[in-house]
Write an enzyme that holds these catalytic residues in place. Sequence first.
Site, short mmCIF file in Angstrom:
data_model
loop_
_atom_site.label_atom_id
_atom_site.label_comp_id
_atom_site.label_asym_id
_atom_site.label_seq_id
_atom_site.Cartn_x
_atom_site.Cartn_y
_atom_site.Cartn_z
N HIS A 169 -53.71 -35.51 -71.30
CA HIS A 169 -52.39 -36.15 -71.18
C HIS A 169 -52.42 -37.37 -70.27
CE1 HIS A 169 -48.17 -36.29 -69.52
NE2 HIS A 169 -47.80 -36.50 -70.89
N LYS B 162 -46.71 -42.31 -80.53
CA LYS B 162 -45.61 -41.95 -79.81
C LYS B 162 -44.45 -41.84 -80.95
CE LYS B 162 -44.85 -40.37 -76.28
NZ LYS B 162 -45.34 -38.96 -75.86
#
Length: 427
Positions: free
Chosen positions: A326, A199
């Site tokens: 996701h 991330k």
Amino acid sequence: MDSALCIDHVRLTPVLVTDPPLLNTQGVHQPFTPRLVVEVITAGGVTGLGETYGDTPYLDLARPLAEAMPGRSVTDVNSLFALAAEVRAPAGPGHVDGRVDAGGLRGVRTADKLRLSVVSAVETACLDALGKTLGLPVHALLGGRVRAEVEYSAYLFYKWAAHPGGVPDAWGEALDPAGVVEQARRFDRAYGFPSFKLKGGVFAPEQETAAIRALAREFPGRPLRLDPNGAWSVETALAVARELGDVLEYLEDPVTGTAAMAETAARTDVPLATNMCVTTFEEVPEAFARGAVRIVLCDHHYWGGLHRTRELAALCRTYGVGLSMHSNTHLGISLAAMTQVAATLPRLDHACDTHYPWLTEDVVTTRPHFRAGRLAVSDAPGLGVVLDHDRLADLHRRWLDDDGTLRDRDDAAAMRAAAPEWRPTRW
């Protein structure tokens, strides 16, 4: 209608779940994240489970939908969308004529998008109840599984050692390439994940590029992904793509919006993935026609449930767009639902995301166990998970005891509590 399949009542239980201090372009995860557990109880005494986001706007939409469910059949999931459109959240802060007006990483967070997330949990609970009643796993209700295991990817984060004023967690700090690599080593040892996703959007692109390079040296040949959540300009995204093109499996949402994604995609060979500019069927035509993305990360919470996830997968196959999955912070109910639907998708081109290893709490009796980065697909009736009522009550009590500060996830507010001058950075 078979009376045993008739819905007697729907129980909604919002909870607060411990969350580590994971960093992203929006700020930092709060000490607790809100989730909503949905129980659909049939006249036959069977309880089906679902899960979704637990922030106030979702609860405000879920309550009237739950009240409208008794007397309907758990088989009647196609009508949930029309039923949900008929109910309206009460007017109040954050609402305009019963419609939510808020922003988020999936674009403008409209009432229609929130409603899909609520429907997803109710649909999942109905399918769980139906499967338990018939003695069939959910994947059988979706046409049957095409794989016995579903592959997941390690989800790496820059993170603090602890929340401000809190006790350090077992994962420790990861604020530089060395910290990211050590985190990946732990994921590899504990779960055997075959791929890694970082991330990004937290630090300067050069630092995040260095972290990906460090991962490539430590794990040569492993698929690597970088997701800055739209924090970069087109030129920055192209510079990172040039630097990392030889090691990236894909670059996820480097820029914000379909137009910027299309411009970036036209100027690089690195595949672009999204869970931000394509989150509804209405957003598909433009993105696919413009070649803005080569991979869509499906999410049954976003798209309105397990059946609609399969519809999205069919569209992706038709247009030659790759598919992955996701994840947001979720409990074992959602992980079970993700695994059941993923098992039915003929083409699942990339390992699925999951936040689950970061969580130390759950509301199911047995935590799923990853082996070589994979979860076995349960053939037990329904989702294959059992609700831990005592743990659910504990986490709900935490929600009840909260003064309202943590009932709506706000990563930016959590960051500003630690650094009052902090603002999101666009590179």
